[in-house]
Write a protein that holds these residues in place. Structure first.
Motif, PDB file in Angstrom:
ATOM      1  N   GLU A 307       0.890  -1.086  -0.201  1.00 42.42           N
ATOM      2  CA  GLU A 307      -0.044   0.031  -0.047  1.00 42.42           C
ATOM      3  C   GLU A 307       0.848   1.257   0.142  1.00 42.42           C
ATOM      4  O   GLU A 307       0.464   2.112  -0.658  1.00 42.42           O
ATOM      5  N   GLU A 308       1.984   1.174   0.665  1.00 42.93           N
ATOM      6  CA  GLU A 308       3.059   2.344   0.756  1.00 42.93           C
ATOM      7  C   GLU A 308       3.559   2.789  -0.753  1.00 42.93           C
ATOM      8  O   GLU A 308       3.698   3.707  -1.198  1.00 42.93           O
ATOM      9  N   GLU A 309       3.839   1.732  -1.333  1.00 47.24           N
ATOM     10  CA  GLU A 309       4.247   1.882  -2.690  1.00 47.24           C
ATOM     11  C   GLU A 309       3.428   2.235  -3.769  1.00 47.24           C
ATOM     12  O   GLU A 309       3.480   3.097  -4.468  1.00 47.24           O
ATOM     13  N   PHE A 310       2.128   1.659  -3.346  1.00 42.55           N
ATOM     14  CA  PHE A 310       0.991   2.259  -4.267  1.00 42.55           C
ATOM     15  C   PHE A 310       0.753   3.878  -4.055  1.00 42.55           C
ATOM     16  O   PHE A 310       0.577   4.603  -4.992  1.00 42.55           O
ATOM     17  N   GLN A 311       0.805   4.136  -2.832  1.00 43.12           N
ATOM     18  CA  GLN A 311       0.620   5.542  -2.416  1.00 43.12           C
ATOM     19  C   GLN A 311       1.717   6.571  -2.989  1.00 43.12           C
ATOM     20  O   GLN A 311       1.715   7.689  -3.552  1.00 43.12           O
ATOM     21  N   GLN A 312       3.094   5.978  -3.172  1.00 43.23           N
ATOM     22  CA  GLN A 312       3.947   6.676  -3.917  1.00 43.23           C
ATOM     23  C   GLN A 312       3.776   6.897  -5.416  1.00 43.23           C
ATOM     24  O   GLN A 312       3.996   7.918  -5.897  1.00 43.23           O
ATOM     25  N   THR A 313       3.073   5.782  -6.098  1.00 44.24           N
ATOM     26  CA  THR A 313       2.692   5.907  -7.429  1.00 44.24           C
ATOM     27  C   THR A 313       1.627   6.938  -7.465  1.00 44.24           C
ATOM     28  O   THR A 313       1.610   7.805  -8.348  1.00 44.24           O
ATOM     29  N   LEU A 314       0.655   6.915  -6.740  1.00 44.53           N
ATOM     30  CA  LEU A 314      -0.534   8.011  -6.736  1.00 44.53           C
ATOM     31  C   LEU A 314       0.082   9.365  -6.530  1.00 44.53           C
ATOM     32  O   LEU A 314      -0.183  10.542  -7.539  1.00 44.53           O
ATOM     33  N   ALA A 315       1.073   9.498  -5.885  1.00 46.03           N
ATOM     34  CA  ALA A 315       1.483  10.803  -5.603  1.00 46.03           C
ATOM     35  C   ALA A 315       2.488  11.351  -6.872  1.00 46.03           C
ATOM     36  O   ALA A 315       2.563  12.565  -7.221  1.00 46.03           O
ATOM     37  N   PHE A 316       3.232  10.428  -7.553  1.00 48.94           N
ATOM     38  CA  PHE A 316       4.039  10.677  -8.733  1.00 48.94           C
ATOM     39  C   PHE A 316       3.062  11.139  -9.893  1.00 48.94           C
ATOM     40  O   PHE A 316       3.284  11.790 -10.516  1.00 48.94           O
ATOM     41  N   LEU A 317       1.810  10.336  -9.864  1.00 49.12           N
ATOM     42  CA  LEU A 317       0.826  10.724 -11.074  1.00 49.12           C
ATOM     43  C   LEU A 317       0.495  11.865 -10.950  1.00 49.12           C
ATOM     44  O   LEU A 317       0.588  12.780 -11.938  1.00 49.12           O
ATOM     45  N   GLN A 318       0.249  12.387  -9.833  1.00 49.96           N
ATOM     46  CA  GLN A 318      -0.215  13.819  -9.562  1.00 49.96           C
ATOM     47  C   GLN A 318       0.718  14.867 -10.065  1.00 49.96           C
ATOM     48  O   GLN A 318       0.534  15.838 -10.381  1.00 49.96           O
ATOM     49  N   ASP A 319       1.955  14.506  -9.579  1.00 48.38           N
ATOM     50  CA  ASP A 319       3.017  15.507  -9.744  1.00 48.38           C
ATOM     51  C   ASP A 319       3.434  15.453 -11.334  1.00 48.38           C
ATOM     52  O   ASP A 319       3.679  16.538 -11.815  1.00 48.38           O
ATOM     53  N   CYS A 320       3.106  14.317 -12.013  1.00 46.95           N
ATOM     54  CA  CYS A 320       3.306  14.373 -13.651  1.00 46.95           C
ATOM     55  C   CYS A 320       2.382  15.136 -14.541  1.00 46.95           C
ATOM     56  O   CYS A 320       2.395  15.494 -15.699  1.00 46.95           O
ATOM     57  N   ARG A 321       0.957  15.228 -13.845  1.00 42.14           N
ATOM     58  CA  ARG A 321      -0.264  15.774 -14.526  1.00 42.14           C
ATOM     59  C   ARG A 321      -0.443  15.316 -15.564  1.00 42.14           C
ATOM     60  O   ARG A 321      -0.406  16.046 -16.647  1.00 42.14           O
ATOM     61  N   PHE A 322      -0.703  13.883 -15.922  1.00 39.79           N
ATOM     62  CA  PHE A 322      -1.135  13.366 -17.139  1.00 39.79           C
ATOM     63  C   PHE A 322      -2.245  13.778 -17.798  1.00 39.79           C
ATOM     64  O   PHE A 322      -3.419  14.185 -16.861  1.00 39.79           O
ATOM     65  N   ALA A 323      -2.528  14.076 -19.145  1.00 41.54           N
ATOM     66  CA  ALA A 323      -3.704  14.332 -19.699  1.00 41.54           C
ATOM     67  C   ALA A 323      -4.593  12.899 -19.842  1.00 41.54           C
ATOM     68  O   ALA A 323      -5.887  13.216 -19.736  1.00 41.54           O
ATOM     69  N   ARG A 324      -4.080  11.976 -19.971  1.00 43.54           N
ATOM     70  CA  ARG A 324      -4.845  10.655 -20.012  1.00 43.54           C
ATOM     71  C   ARG A 324      -3.867   9.521 -19.415  1.00 43.54           C
ATOM     72  O   ARG A 324      -2.665   9.566 -19.699  1.00 43.54           O
ATOM     73  N   MET A 325      -4.653   8.450 -18.904  1.00 47.75           N
ATOM     74  CA  MET A 325      -3.869   7.226 -18.422  1.00 47.75           C
ATOM     75  C   MET A 325      -4.740   5.816 -18.818  1.00 47.75           C
ATOM     76  O   MET A 325      -6.063   5.963 -19.066  1.00 47.75           O
ATOM     77  N   HIS A 326      -4.131   5.037 -19.035  1.00 51.29           N
ATOM     78  CA  HIS A 326      -4.440   3.469 -19.417  1.00 51.29           C
ATOM     79  C   HIS A 326      -4.045   2.770 -18.083  1.00 51.29           C
ATOM     80  O   HIS A 326      -2.877   2.737 -17.851  1.00 51.29           O
TER      81      HIS A 326
END
Length: 433
Positions: A307-326
């Motif tokens: 869960e901690e690793e997944f939370q790191q991923t969520l934070a990184f996604l928001q930092d990158c500000r993607f237009a769209r994700m699969h």
């Protein structure tokens, strides 16, 4: 013969199916929808996940049920990787992921002889890139240009290297010739694609890189949009960005495969970058291109992901500000190292993480689309749908407008409203050249 073709999977498969369509038409055959009665049902399969395998098998069974006397031909990555499972299906002809012309020869032979045939090779023994005709059926607006096949990354979760073999590239002059063919056929946009596009050229004399290829194609067809397929982050360097930013017809849309925003997970996946290198690519693209669209893929629930690793991923996604994700829950794929890794994540937890990641992705996509309201943009229109014409901007924003007869036209549109996955707009009075 009446031949119905069904395609699963990636843009490379779509390209190869379009090429087979063109070759079949040149041989005098007739193409019909897969849901119609046909003499031959041709399934170009995918094997990237267990679900892809299932859909490939279902397509074979549907074809056999629809027309018991028809010839059913199965090719692509699924039988290449799982030949014994493919042989258990009711297909009359089984081929792999290479030599499409030879496979079409076999279709004609088996149709005449009615002898069940299996024709599979070793993908690692293939020599050179297989040239196929660009384009396909009339009426399409975007043409696929396949410039590379094969992959040697061997990511822990991926079976595709075993289905496609080593990197094989189309020489730049061949790509230029195909681009000009697509231009002559009336296409307005070219999508440059490959199994591992970032590996382009490593097998060619002089080792031309992807930037060399893109420059050659863009300059050969300056009136056409050129869009890139999926890229590895390590491809995006300052030199790459500087050279490509000088090409006015290159679409500022970059699909950078991420898979995880946690360095520990990336290491287990055997990806060849970390989050710092990925973020460097993101920053370079935003520095050199005006409002580029950055899209990505994400795998959640990879073996060992906490869960901690997944939370790191969520934070990184928001930092990158993607237009769209699969977003994909990890799919256990037999034959890959990840399938036998310890600490497999339960399906329920994978589904929950996929849902939470999708919520983050949706919020970012809505923000991205809203930022286009009030902007005036060029849109390439593809089809009429629900009383609106649908098209795409260079950044691959999906746009709906009211109009008439817009197929394959690039028109200037003012964006007036944003939805969750697309925007609405109005045509401007001026005509595009």
């Amino acid at each position: 013969m009446r031949i119905a073709l069904y395609t699963l999977g990636c843009k490379v498969n779509q390209y190869e199916s379009q090429a087979m369509e063109a070759l079949l038409l040149a041989r005098g055959h007739h193409l019909v929808p897969f849901t119609d009665q046909a003499d031959v049902y041709l399934i170009n399969s995918c094997t990237v996940t267990a679900t892809s395998d299932k859909k490939s098998r279902q397509a074979v069974r549907q074809a056999r049920k629809r027309a018991p006397e028809a010839l059913v031909a199965l090719c692509g990555c699924y039988p290449q990787v799982s030949p014994e499972a493919a042989k258990e299906l009711e297909a009359d002809l089984i081929g792999g992921s290479g030599d499409r012309r030879a496979f079409l020869d076999l279709i004609e032979q088996v149709a005449a002889q009615r002898e069940k045939t299996v024709a599979l090779d070793n993908p690692f023994h293939r020599a050179g890139f297989e040239p196929l005709p660009a384009g396909g059926l009339e009426g399409r607006t975007r043409g696929m240009l396949k410039v590379e096949d094969g992959c040697t990354n061997f990511c822990a979760y991926c079976i595709i290297p075993y289905a496609r073999g080593a990197v094989r590239s189309l020489a730049p002059e061949g790509a230029v010739a195909q681009a000009k063919t697509l231009e002559a056929a009336g296409y307005q946009e070219i999508v440059v694609t490959g199994i591992e596009l970032s590996g382009y050229g490593r097998d060619l004399p002089g080792r031309p890189g992807l930037a060399d290829l893109v420059e050659a194609v863009c300059r050969a067809v300056p009136g056409l949009r050129v869009r890139l397929g999926s890229l590895e982050p390590r491809t995006v360097t300052e030199d790459f960005c500087r050279r490509l930013a000088a090409l006015p017809n290159l679409c500022p849309h970059f699909h950078l495969s991420l898979q995880s925003g946690c360095d520990a997970t990336l290491a287990r996946m055997k990806r060849r970058y970390d989050t710092a290198r990925y973020r460097q690519s993101v920053d370079l693209l935003r520095a050199f291109f005006h409002r580029p669209a950055l899209t990505t893929d994400l795998i959640v629930g990879f073996p060992g992901e906490t869960e901690e690793e997944f939370q790191q991923t969520l934070a990184f996604l928001q930092d990158c500000r993607f237009a769209r994700m699969h977003i994909f829950p990890y799919s256990r794929r037999k034959g890959t190292p990840a399938a036998t890794m310890p600490h497999q994540v339960p399906n329920g937890e994978k589904a929950d993480r996929a849902h939470r990641a999708a919520e983050v992705a949706s919020a970012m996509e809505r923000s991205w689309l809203t930022s286009w309201v009030g902007q005036t943009v060029p849109v390439l229109f593809e089809e009429e749908k629900g009383g609106f014409w649908r098209g795409y901007t260079p950044q691959y924003v999906e746009v709906f407008v009211q109009g008439a007869g817009l197929h394959n036209q690039i028109r200037t549109v003012t964006i007036t409203a944003a939805g969750d996955t697309h925007v609405f707009g109005q045509l401007t009075q001026e005509e595009n050249p």
